[in-house]
Scaffold this motif. Structure first.
Motif, PDB file in Angstrom:
ATOM      1  N   PRO A   1       0.947  -1.662   0.010  1.00  0.00           N
ATOM      2  CA  PRO A   1       0.153   0.574   0.259  1.00  0.00           C
ATOM      3  C   PRO A   1       0.942   1.693  -0.219  1.00  0.00           C
ATOM      4  CG  PRO A   1      -1.062  -1.886   1.082  1.00  0.00           C
ATOM      5  CD  PRO A   1      -0.020  -2.527   0.738  1.00  0.00           C
ATOM      6  N   GLY A   2       2.482   1.224   0.575  1.00  0.00           N
ATOM      7  CA  GLY A   2       3.081   2.803   0.339  1.00  0.00           C
ATOM      8  C   GLY A   2       3.224   2.594  -0.872  1.00  0.00           C
ATOM      9  N   LEU A   3       3.827   1.588  -1.265  1.00  0.00           N
ATOM     10  CA  LEU A   3       4.283   1.769  -2.295  1.00  0.00           C
ATOM     11  C   LEU A   3       3.325   2.724  -4.015  1.00  0.00           C
ATOM     12  CD1 LEU A   3       6.157   1.490  -5.128  1.00  0.00           C
ATOM     13  CD2 LEU A   3       5.870  -0.803  -5.095  1.00  0.00           C
ATOM     14  N   LEU A   4       1.709   1.940  -3.693  1.00  0.00           N
ATOM     15  CA  LEU A   4       1.141   2.124  -4.438  1.00  0.00           C
ATOM     16  C   LEU A   4       0.344   3.274  -4.165  1.00  0.00           C
ATOM     17  CD1 LEU A   4      -0.567   0.665  -6.493  1.00  0.00           C
ATOM     18  CD2 LEU A   4      -2.216   0.651  -4.770  1.00  0.00           C
ATOM     19  N   ALA A   5       0.467   4.029  -2.821  1.00  0.00           N
ATOM     20  CA  ALA A   5       0.768   5.420  -2.324  1.00  0.00           C
ATOM     21  C   ALA A   5       1.280   6.354  -2.696  1.00  0.00           C
ATOM     22  CB  ALA A   5      -0.044   5.419  -0.831  1.00  0.00           C
TER      23      ALA A   5
ATOM     24  N   ALA B   1       2.667   9.298   4.459  1.00  0.00           N
ATOM     25  CA  ALA B   1       3.082   9.898   4.393  1.00  0.00           C
ATOM     26  C   ALA B   1       3.741  10.371   3.198  1.00  0.00           C
ATOM     27  CB  ALA B   1       5.152   8.747   5.048  1.00  0.00           C
ATOM     28  N   SER B   2       3.033   9.161   1.820  1.00  0.00           N
ATOM     29  CA  SER B   2       2.840   9.523   0.599  1.00  0.00           C
ATOM     30  C   SER B   2       2.766  10.775  -0.055  1.00  0.00           C
ATOM     31  CB  SER B   2       1.962   8.715  -0.197  1.00  0.00           C
ATOM     32  OG  SER B   2       0.594   8.845  -0.210  1.00  0.00           O
ATOM     33  N   GLY B   3       2.043  11.244   1.174  1.00  0.00           N
ATOM     34  CA  GLY B   3       1.880  13.008   0.537  1.00  0.00           C
ATOM     35  C   GLY B   3       0.860  13.301  -0.404  1.00  0.00           C
ATOM     36  N   GLY B   4      -0.052  12.335  -1.033  1.00  0.00           N
ATOM     37  CA  GLY B   4      -0.612  11.908  -2.015  1.00  0.00           C
ATOM     38  C   GLY B   4      -2.241  12.688  -1.367  1.00  0.00           C
ATOM     39  N   LYS B   5      -3.083  12.542  -2.520  1.00  0.00           N
ATOM     40  CA  LYS B   5      -4.853  12.624  -1.735  1.00  0.00           C
ATOM     41  C   LYS B   5      -4.783  11.660  -1.555  1.00  0.00           C
ATOM     42  CE  LYS B   5      -4.889  16.058  -5.980  1.00  0.00           C
ATOM     43  NZ  LYS B   5      -5.265  15.862  -7.453  1.00  0.00           N
ATOM     44  N   SER B   6      -4.460  11.742  -0.554  1.00  0.00           N
ATOM     45  CA  SER B   6      -5.519  10.009  -0.047  1.00  0.00           C
ATOM     46  C   SER B   6      -5.954   9.957   1.153  1.00  0.00           C
ATOM     47  CB  SER B   6      -3.728   9.148   1.054  1.00  0.00           C
ATOM     48  OG  SER B   6      -2.857   9.339   0.010  1.00  0.00           O
TER      49      SER B   6
END
Length: 299
Positions: free
Chosen positions: A85-89, A141-146
């Motif tokens: 999930p971290g990589l996908l995010a 932590a990905s900083g995206g639109k999560s």
């Protein structure tokens, strides 16, 4: 105008399959992927899938959900619940795509004595909960639109789940013993899938707003125990002359398992309703609809 394509991970899982069924009726195009073409144990497959076309949204419904098995295979649970999930995010963030991730009530220890808020501290009691909590942290932590949706006690007319297990056991045994001192909120996969599609519809209408990002609780309305869910399952099954065993409530201590479950993992869903106007139905109503699917004429 159609919305999509929406990448949905989780293959034959309950929520992924519910999204596959419900999305077309909302004029949304979903592509549900699972192993071997999408496999958290093979990170290169994530990159390949992500690069295969311009996705509009990503919904991660894939996870390592075998709670007890995770105690002996925490590394496997970490790959599926944290690293994947971290990589996908991260890939979603790089592409500026909204990412919706499904998490769990098991990030809490169950000692609060009241429904948990999103701001309450986590304290998972087992490997499954730990890896899901760590996955949440990676996603944020990905900083995206999560958007992270914590849910609980998911069941459906498809896949493996407590409701289907009870019906199968009740058809064979005159008496069942079911844990009666763990509280939670059963959640129909179709209701969770509908909530996800509702969230996407809000984003489509309003555009992405920074306030949308973060953690939300999304469970069926109301509460019960595993024993209560079993009793309700057989009560609904009676409408179709289904099994009706005696169901004896027992204590958690009387049913030892490798993983320790939270005693009270009820979640407060207010934030989801306030932000997106989304509320899941009463669990008992959704259970009735699921029994209709399982035992009714169309089942």
């Amino acid at each position: 105008m159609a919305i999509g394509p929406i990448l949905v991970t989780g293959g034959s899982g309950q929520v992924a399959q519910a999204l596959k069924v419900l999305a077309p009726g909302r004029d949304m195009e979903v592509q549900v992927l699972g192993r071997p073409e999408f496999d958290f144990d093979q990170p290169e497959t994530l990159r390949a899938v992500f690069a295969s076309q311009p996705w509009a949204y990503v919904v991660n419904a894939a996870a390592y959900t075998a709670v007890d098995a995770a105690e002996a295979d925490e590394a496997g649970a970490e790959r599926a619940n944290r690293d994947g999930p971290g990589l996908l995010a991260e890939l979603s963030a790089l592409a500026d795509i909204p990412f919706i991730h499904i998490s769990t009530d098991y990030v809490f220890d169950g000692s609060k004595g009241a429904p948990y808020l999103e701001t309450d501290p986590t304290n998972p009691t087992g490997a499954y909960g730990r890896t899901k909590r760590d996955g949440e942290e990676r996603v944020l932590a990905s900083g995206g639109k999560s958007i992270i949706l914590r849910t609980a006690w998911v069941y459906a007319a498809t896949g493996k789940n407590f409701v289907k297990t009870m019906l199968a056991a009740g058809a064979k045994l005159p008496k069942l013993r079911v844990v009666g001192d763990q509280k939670g909120s059963p959640t129909a996969a179709a209701d969770l899938a509908t909530a996800i599609l509702d969230i996407i519809a809000v984003i489509e209408t309003r555009g992405w707003e920074p306030a949308f990002g973060g953690i939300y609780h999304a469970t069926g309305s109301g509460e019960t125990t595993w024993h209560g869910l079993a009793v309700a399952t057989f009560a609904e099954a009676q409408r179709y002359h289904g099994p009706s065993p005696e169901v004896e409530p027992i204590a958690t201590a009387d049913w030892p398992t490798p993983a320790r479950r939270p005693a009270d993992s009820r979640l407060d869903n207010t934030k989801l309703a306030q932000t997106f106007g989304v509320s899941l139905p009463q669990w008992r109503d959704s259970l009735a609809r699921t029994i209709d699917q399982l035992l009714g004429p169309q089942g």
